[in-house]
Design an enzyme around this catalytic site. Structure first.
Site, PDB file in Angstrom:
ATOM      1  N   PHE A  88      38.136  16.373  46.580  1.00  0.00           N
ATOM      2  CA  PHE A  88      37.838  14.895  46.968  1.00  0.00           C
ATOM      3  C   PHE A  88      37.994  14.411  48.403  1.00  0.00           C
ATOM      4  CE2 PHE A  88      42.534  15.241  45.594  1.00  0.00           C
ATOM      5  CZ  PHE A  88      43.077  15.057  46.873  1.00  0.00           C
ATOM      6  N   SER A 108      31.042  59.128  20.763  1.00  0.00           N
ATOM      7  CA  SER A 108      30.104  57.817  20.113  1.00  0.00           C
ATOM      8  C   SER A 108      28.918  57.446  20.715  1.00  0.00           C
ATOM      9  CB  SER A 108      31.417  56.883  20.389  1.00  0.00           C
ATOM     10  OG  SER A 108      31.950  56.380  21.783  1.00  0.00           O
ATOM     11  N   ASP A 109      28.944  57.538  22.249  1.00  0.00           N
ATOM     12  CA  ASP A 109      27.809  57.601  22.853  1.00  0.00           C
ATOM     13  C   ASP A 109      26.816  58.740  23.060  1.00  0.00           C
ATOM     14  OD1 ASP A 109      25.749  57.030  24.681  1.00  0.00           O
ATOM     15  OD2 ASP A 109      26.875  56.564  26.393  1.00  0.00           O
ATOM     16  N   LYS A 110      25.776  58.863  22.171  1.00  0.00           N
ATOM     17  CA  LYS A 110      25.053  60.238  21.883  1.00  0.00           C
ATOM     18  C   LYS A 110      23.904  60.202  22.795  1.00  0.00           C
ATOM     19  CE  LYS A 110      26.534  60.394  17.189  1.00  0.00           C
ATOM     20  NZ  LYS A 110      27.472  59.395  17.133  1.00  0.00           N
ATOM     21  N   ASN A 159      38.024  24.615  53.590  1.00  0.00           N
ATOM     22  CA  ASN A 159      37.348  23.324  52.928  1.00  0.00           C
ATOM     23  C   ASN A 159      35.849  23.574  53.426  1.00  0.00           C
ATOM     24  OD1 ASN A 159      39.502  22.224  51.766  1.00  0.00           O
ATOM     25  ND2 ASN A 159      40.091  21.193  53.858  1.00  0.00           N
ATOM     26  N   GLY A 206      31.832  64.840  11.975  1.00  0.00           N
ATOM     27  CA  GLY A 206      31.120  63.552  11.538  1.00  0.00           C
ATOM     28  C   GLY A 206      29.642  63.617  12.234  1.00  0.00           C
ATOM     29  N   HIS A 208      37.575  31.124  48.261  1.00  0.00           N
ATOM     30  CA  HIS A 208      38.169  31.698  49.119  1.00  0.00           C
ATOM     31  C   HIS A 208      37.802  33.041  49.121  1.00  0.00           C
ATOM     32  CE1 HIS A 208      40.193  28.332  51.140  1.00  0.00           C
ATOM     33  NE2 HIS A 208      40.505  27.793  49.712  1.00  0.00           N
ATOM     34  N   HIS A 212      28.249  35.432  57.499  1.00  0.00           N
ATOM     35  CA  HIS A 212      29.910  35.779  57.453  1.00  0.00           C
ATOM     36  C   HIS A 212      30.410  35.046  56.037  1.00  0.00           C
ATOM     37  CE1 HIS A 212      29.957  37.745  61.120  1.00  0.00           C
ATOM     38  NE2 HIS A 212      29.117  36.767  61.806  1.00  0.00           N
ATOM     39  N   GLY A 246      20.386  36.738  62.168  1.00  0.00           N
ATOM     40  CA  GLY A 246      21.040  37.945  61.669  1.00  0.00           C
ATOM     41  C   GLY A 246      21.523  37.528  60.278  1.00  0.00           C
ATOM     42  N   ARG A 251      36.536  20.545  41.094  1.00  0.00           N
ATOM     43  CA  ARG A 251      36.683  21.016  42.268  1.00  0.00           C
ATOM     44  C   ARG A 251      36.190  22.411  42.593  1.00  0.00           C
ATOM     45  NH1 ARG A 251      42.700  21.651  44.764  1.00  0.00           N
ATOM     46  NH2 ARG A 251      42.322  23.738  44.030  1.00  0.00           N
ATOM     47  N   SER A 289      41.641  11.679  43.831  1.00  0.00           N
ATOM     48  CA  SER A 289      42.399  11.148  44.792  1.00  0.00           C
ATOM     49  C   SER A 289      43.255   9.820  44.534  1.00  0.00           C
ATOM     50  CB  SER A 289      41.985  11.142  46.396  1.00  0.00           C
ATOM     51  OG  SER A 289      42.430  10.602  47.404  1.00  0.00           O
TER      52      SER A 289
END
Length: 616
Positions: free
Chosen positions: A565, A26-28, A456, A49, A616, A288, A338, A612, A589
């Site tokens: 909050f 399909s990708d020619k 936080n 085809g 993490h 970091h 750094g 919010r 809150s």
């Protein structure tokens, strides 16, 4: 030419010559060039085809699969290659007497290589196609040929991507056929592609039924190894991309590490969003996986020029990218030592020259002028890491992370922070009329910054730059105190006594930065004071607590943004000590009325963003 082993009764052949190829793509991209090469080696081409038409239009001779099998395509093309002469030719074990006899009795010829792509099912779904159209783009013959060829990799070669074509040609040229080692690698990739393809179909089909997906398969392609992971003992380590996808960066120079790339990803997203939200060139300085600083291109005051060691004349000539990075780096130059830098715009010579004199590990940006790239490539003895972000990269909407045998998944935090978040719900006295355009800009800068800070987190901004970032504390008021201390240091770096420090000739730039911060803090040990004083022509008079307090009374116009909050008013009480005039926070809150009253007590303007931004 390498020795070609004879295959007998199911043994593996080292090198297999290619005499017949089955092509259906399909990708020619690149297929004409590959087939032209194969034809030059007297390889018979079988095709179907659109692929057959493409090859014939290029002047190549190919046999239609329907002519080869003696069975016409039927059922609107659903059945083309599902035939014993195809799969027998792929699955027959060379040298196996019974297989050889069955193939002879049934007129089945050997097919040595299959070159195919699968129907673009995922692309069809991504376009929002109707259910029926998506079903029609589920490939049946392709995966069947893929699996047959890959299973019989002892003798047959499965090629599933244009990026394998050059290796196929080079291997045939060198060895006279495909090697067993290559066939095994290609078979492994083919089975991974099949698993990924089936998983995509299963996931889509289940979602169409309104149910949670029963299973998710993600297939990764190793891109390059890393020296180690977070720590030297964490080996092996490496970077992979999702199969059929690319990495978001190109490495132009240097060898990035595990943490470098985490910094680069977060830093790039931060500046990209700042650029989109403010319309100004943006930069960030990461350490970091949290920003030490971030900023947009806002002109410097004369006092800032003195604090950042740049003349007003030179500052006036800085390009927007250079100005943004100069601000970002000077939010907290001690922590930025750094760093990993990111710039939203093309990096020019001005920006490269600023980076050249700083201690930094690398940079990511959408591009570089030739002059800038040469400057950066020479930094750190040629080891400075230069990444170019791909403007067209689109990550999956759902992200995954594996931790201790658990796989977490969530929708990406793709919320776009805009002016509307800062203006739609101003809850303090004065309302929207109390917010200036500069204040709104700083609210946006601070909020996008904390979006990419380990939670936080809170961040303080002024004049388009972060002036204090507090990351990763368990208590929100501790975040405020940590970041507030940085704000105080940033302000006091502009105190006349700090600006007037007379360093000896030869004191390095970073040593001057550190010495100014220690002068502001003032809590020397006896041994430390001796070494600190040795850097000056004349030992400075102390900066007293009274002098600091008097200077900090001038602090005003600072913005604080919080990723969640404020649970109590104590954070606002502390923020008032460092000149905060504007507050952006999600709200939600039970203490919102108390916090709002606290802002009113200090004359601060607060907006509830309703978003919010934990990270993490």
């Amino acid at each position: 030419m390498a020795h070609i082993l004879t295959a007998v009764s199911g043994s593996e052949a080292d090198v297999v010559p290619i005499t017949r190829a089955l092509i259906s793509v399909s990708d020619k991209a690149g297929i004409v060039e590959l087939c032209t090469y194969l034809a030059s080696k007297n390889v018979e081409l079988l095709s179907t085809g659109g692929t057959a038409k493409k090859l014939r239009d290029a002047g190549l001779t190919c046999i239609d699969v329907s002519d080869y099998t003696g069975s016409p395509e039927c059922l609107d093309g659903r059945v083309k290659t599902l035939h014993p002469k195809v799969h027998g030719g792929l699955l027959g074990v060379r040298g196996n007497a019974q297989h050889e006899k069955d193939m002879t009795d049934n007129g089945i010829g050997k097919i040595d290589i299959t070159i195919l792509n699968l129907y673009p099912f995922e692309a069809t779904v991504a376009k929002g196609a109707a259910f029926e159209q998506c079903i029609e783009n589920i490939d049946i013959g392709g995966p069947s040929m893929l699996r047959s060829t890959a299973k019989n990799h002892a003798f047959t070669t499965i090629v599933t991507s244009p990026d394998q074509y050059d290796e196929v040609k080079a291997t045939i040229e060198e060895h006279g056929g495909t090697t067993l080692a290559m066939r095994k690698r290609f078979a492994a990739r083919a089975f991974s592609l099949s698993a990924s393809y089936d998983s995509a179909i299963a996931t889509w089909f289940t979602k169409e039924l309104g149910e949670e997906s029963p299973v998710v398969t993600r297939v990764y392609k190793p891109e390059f190894p890393l020296k180690y992971g977070c720590n030297p003992h964490q080996k092996p380590a490496g970077i992979s991309s999702l199969l059929n996808s690319n990495l978001p960066f190109t490495v132009l120079n240097g060898t990035p590490g595990y943490i470098n790339l985490l910094d680069a990803a977060n830093a790039w997203l931060l500046v990209k969003e700042l650029r989109e939200a403010t319309g100004l060139a943006a930069a960030s300085s990461f350490k970091h996986v949290s920003p030490a600083g971030a900023a947009v291109a806002v002109p410097l005051t004369d006092v800032e020029c003195a604090a950042y060691e740049v003349t007003p004349e030179a500052a006036a000539k800085l390009t927007p990218s250079a100005l943004a990075y100069l601000r970002a780096r000077n939010a907290d130059p001690m922590c930025s030592f750094g760093d990993y830098a990111a710039v939203s715009d093309i990096v020019d010579e001005d920006t490269a020259l600023i980076l050249k004199k700083e201690v930094s590990d690398g940079i990511v940006a959408p591009g570089y002028t030739p002059e800038a790239l040469e400057i950066l490539k020479s930094k750190k003895g040629g080891k400075f890491i230069v990444l170019e972000a791909k403007a067209d990269f689109k990550p999956d909407s759902v992200e995954y992370r594996e931790v201790y045998g658990m796989t977490f998944c969530q929708k990406r935090n793709d919320v776009v922070i805009t002016k509307d978040h800062m203006t739609k719900n101003v809850v303090t006295k004065g309302g929207l009329s109390a917010l200036s355009e500069d204040a709104i800009r700083d609210m946006i800068v601070a909020s996008i910054c904390v979006k990419y800070t380990q939670s936080n987190s809170v961040g303080f901004a002024k004049d388009g730059m972060m002036v204090g970032v507090g990351a990763g504390q368990q208590s929100r008021v501790d975040c405020v105190k940590l970041a507030g201390r940085k704000v105080t240091t940033w302000y006091l770096r502009q105190h006349p006594k700090v600006l007037g420090l007379q360093f000896k000739q030869g004191v390095k730039r970073q040593d001057r930065v550190n010495a100014r911060v220690r002068y502001i803090e003032g809590d020397f040990t006896d041994e430390e004071r001796t070494r600190w004083e040795a850097q000056f022509e004349t030992v400075p008079e102390p900066l007293t607590t009274a002098e600091k307090d008097e200077f900090m009374k001038q602090a005003t116009g600072v913005t604080i943004s919080s990723d969640a909050f404020f649970p109590f008013r104590d954070s606002i009480d502390h923020a008032s000590k460092v000149g905060v005039s504007y507050v952006a926070q999600p709200g939600g809150s039970v203490q919102d009325p108390q916090v709002t009253q606290c802002c009113d007590d200090y004359g601060m303007v607060m907006s509830f963003t309703s978003v919010r931004l934990f990270h993490h």
